[in-house]
Design a protein around this motif. Structure first.
Motif, PDB file in Angstrom:
ATOM      1  N   GLY A  17       0.787  -1.224   0.000  1.00 46.21           N
ATOM      2  CA  GLY A  17       0.000   0.000   0.000  1.00 46.21           C
ATOM      3  C   GLY A  17       0.817   1.271   0.000  1.00 46.21           C
ATOM      4  O   GLY A  17       0.468   2.245   0.675  1.00 46.21           O
ATOM      5  N   GLY A  18       1.930   1.271  -0.744  1.00 47.25           N
ATOM      6  CA  GLY A  18       2.777   2.451  -0.828  1.00 47.25           C
ATOM      7  C   GLY A  18       3.887   2.520   0.200  1.00 47.25           C
ATOM      8  O   GLY A  18       4.680   3.466   0.200  1.00 47.25           O
ATOM      9  N   VAL A  19       3.974   1.526   1.075  1.00 50.14           N
ATOM     10  CA  VAL A  19       4.978   1.513   2.136  1.00 50.14           C
ATOM     11  C   VAL A  19       6.024   0.445   1.830  1.00 50.14           C
ATOM     12  O   VAL A  19       5.686  -0.725   1.632  1.00 50.14           O
ATOM     13  N   ASP A  20       7.289   0.849   1.800  1.00 52.14           N
ATOM     14  CA  ASP A  20       8.402  -0.058   1.533  1.00 52.14           C
ATOM     15  C   ASP A  20       9.019  -0.485   2.851  1.00 52.14           C
ATOM     16  O   ASP A  20       9.646   0.316   3.541  1.00 52.14           O
ATOM     17  N   PHE A  21       8.845  -1.756   3.232  1.00 47.67           N
ATOM     18  CA  PHE A  21       9.406  -2.244   4.491  1.00 47.67           C
ATOM     19  C   PHE A  21      10.937  -2.236   4.467  1.00 47.67           C
ATOM     20  O   PHE A  21      11.567  -2.295   5.522  1.00 47.67           O
ATOM     21  N   VAL A  26      11.588   3.759   7.266  1.00 46.99           N
ATOM     22  CA  VAL A  26      10.163   3.443   7.376  1.00 46.99           C
ATOM     23  C   VAL A  26       9.666   3.979   8.719  1.00 46.99           C
ATOM     24  O   VAL A  26      10.280   3.769   9.759  1.00 46.99           O
ATOM     25  N   SER A  27       8.569   4.707   8.678  1.00 47.07           N
ATOM     26  CA  SER A  27       8.070   5.366   9.892  1.00 47.07           C
ATOM     27  C   SER A  27       7.021   4.504  10.584  1.00 47.07           C
ATOM     28  O   SER A  27       6.412   3.615   9.989  1.00 47.07           O
ATOM     29  N   ALA A  28       6.792   4.815  11.851  1.00 47.80           N
ATOM     30  CA  ALA A  28       5.749   4.123  12.600  1.00 47.80           C
ATOM     31  C   ALA A  28       4.388   4.363  11.961  1.00 47.80           C
ATOM     32  O   ALA A  28       3.557   3.450  11.882  1.00 47.80           O
ATOM     33  N   THR A  49       9.305  -8.863   5.217  1.00 49.06           N
ATOM     34  CA  THR A  49      10.486  -9.464   4.602  1.00 49.06           C
ATOM     35  C   THR A  49      11.535  -8.404   4.305  1.00 49.06           C
ATOM     36  O   THR A  49      11.258  -7.405   3.643  1.00 49.06           O
ATOM     37  N   ILE A  50      12.732  -8.657   4.808  1.00 53.91           N
ATOM     38  CA  ILE A  50      13.878  -7.775   4.572  1.00 53.91           C
ATOM     39  C   ILE A  50      14.835  -8.516   3.642  1.00 53.91           C
ATOM     40  O   ILE A  50      15.261  -9.637   3.944  1.00 53.91           O
TER      41      ILE A  50
END
Length: 307
Positions: A17-21, A26-28, A49-50
């Protein structure tokens, strides 16, 4: 999924949803928003997954997600743990896939422990190449700690694969991907892994792009529904449609068919798919029953998490 059905469980999610882990910062707030979106899409649990970077950078990213998870009940509920994919994979073209080649390295116990320490007890799966794990030391180390060891982005011989299984390897990550487009027609890692599916849980990406539907169906029939599970391998583009997105340091282009390409269109990079799309695909293209779809997207991955 209807209101009374258990939620999907996705063991390989790089972003959503637009957030790259895999982003450094990466913000809270963004991680919370991604988990809200996952919940809205019927997903109850994921493994964040990293992927491959230098060990220090991977450690920083793992620690960041672990820290946010401690402070946010929704994130803690949705992110059941962490999947460490790399850096101990095969560096050869094709097998390395979208992972940065310059950060790929042989497995060693000290580096693996640094990553586990950063994950703060949340590591559930580690994907590595058996042929890059000398004497299977890291495989034994992880299996001894109850962490699922998965082969992926790899090309072990059958003897090496058997040795890894004896040492504790119990899974294979996104079979049919993380390997070259051109391989020996019979003696290849796909056939070797399927030949050992009695001993391995077989992960598959069911978007019709990573593995064509006939091949996906053949893999499920060969291994058996009871030994397979489906992941999205989602990146930040998941659920958002065509455009330009990020996976760590890489730019990813999503085309009109939902395929996620490296900027030069040389290879796929993750997926833009969602679990509801995956479930619909399995019913429509493979004509699987509701029961089998639930096994592949809920029951089997839950069993892997519980091992």
């Amino acid at each position: 999924m209807n209101a009374t059905s258990p939620g999907y469980i996705d063991l390989q999610v790089n972003g959503y949803g637009g957030v790259d882990f895999n982003g450094d910062e990466v913000s809270a707030e963004s991680l919370h928003a991604a988990c809200e979106r996952l919940t809205e899409d019927g997903v109850s649990k994921i493994l964040a997954t990293i992927i491959t970077a230098d060990v220090q950078a991977m450690s920083r990213k793992l620690a960041r997600i672990a820290a946010i998870r401690q402070q946010d009940p929704l994130v803690a509920k949705v992110i059941a743990g962490l999947h460490i994919e790399g850096p101990f994979i095969n560096e050869q073209t094709g097998y390395v896939g979208a992972h940065p080649r310059d950060a790929v390295r042989p497995a060693d116990v000290e580096s693996m422990q640094r990553l586990l320490d950063a994950a703060e007890g949340l590591a559930r799966i580690v994907t590595l190449a058996p042929e890059r794990d000398p004497n299977f030391q890291v495989t034994r180390m992880l299996a001894g700690q109850g962490i699922c060891v998965s082969g992926g982005h790899c090309n072990p011989s059958l003897d090496q694969l058997d040795g890894a299984i004896d040492a504790g390897l119990s899974m294979f990550t996104h079979l049919g991907n993380g390997c070259p487009l051109s391989m020996h027609r019979h003696d290849n890692i796909i056939q070797r892994a399927l030949s050992r599916s009695r001993n391995l849980h077989i992960g598959l990406i069911a978007d019709g792009v990573h593995v064509p539907w006939p091949a996906l169906g053949n893999s499920i029939r060969c291994a058996g529904v009871e030994r397979c599970f489906i992941v999205t391998d989602a990146i930040s583009a998941a659920g958002l449609g065509p455009g330009h997105y990020q996976l760590g340091e890489r730019e990813v282009v999503v085309d009109s068919d939902g395929a996620t390409w490296a900027a030069d269109r040389s290879h796929l990079v993750g997926s833009s798919g969602t679990m509801p799309q995956v479930a619909a695909n399995l019913k429509h293209h493979l004509h699987l029953s509701d029961e089998d779809v639930t096994r592949l997207t809920v029951t089997n991955p839950q069993q892997i998490l519980s091992l």
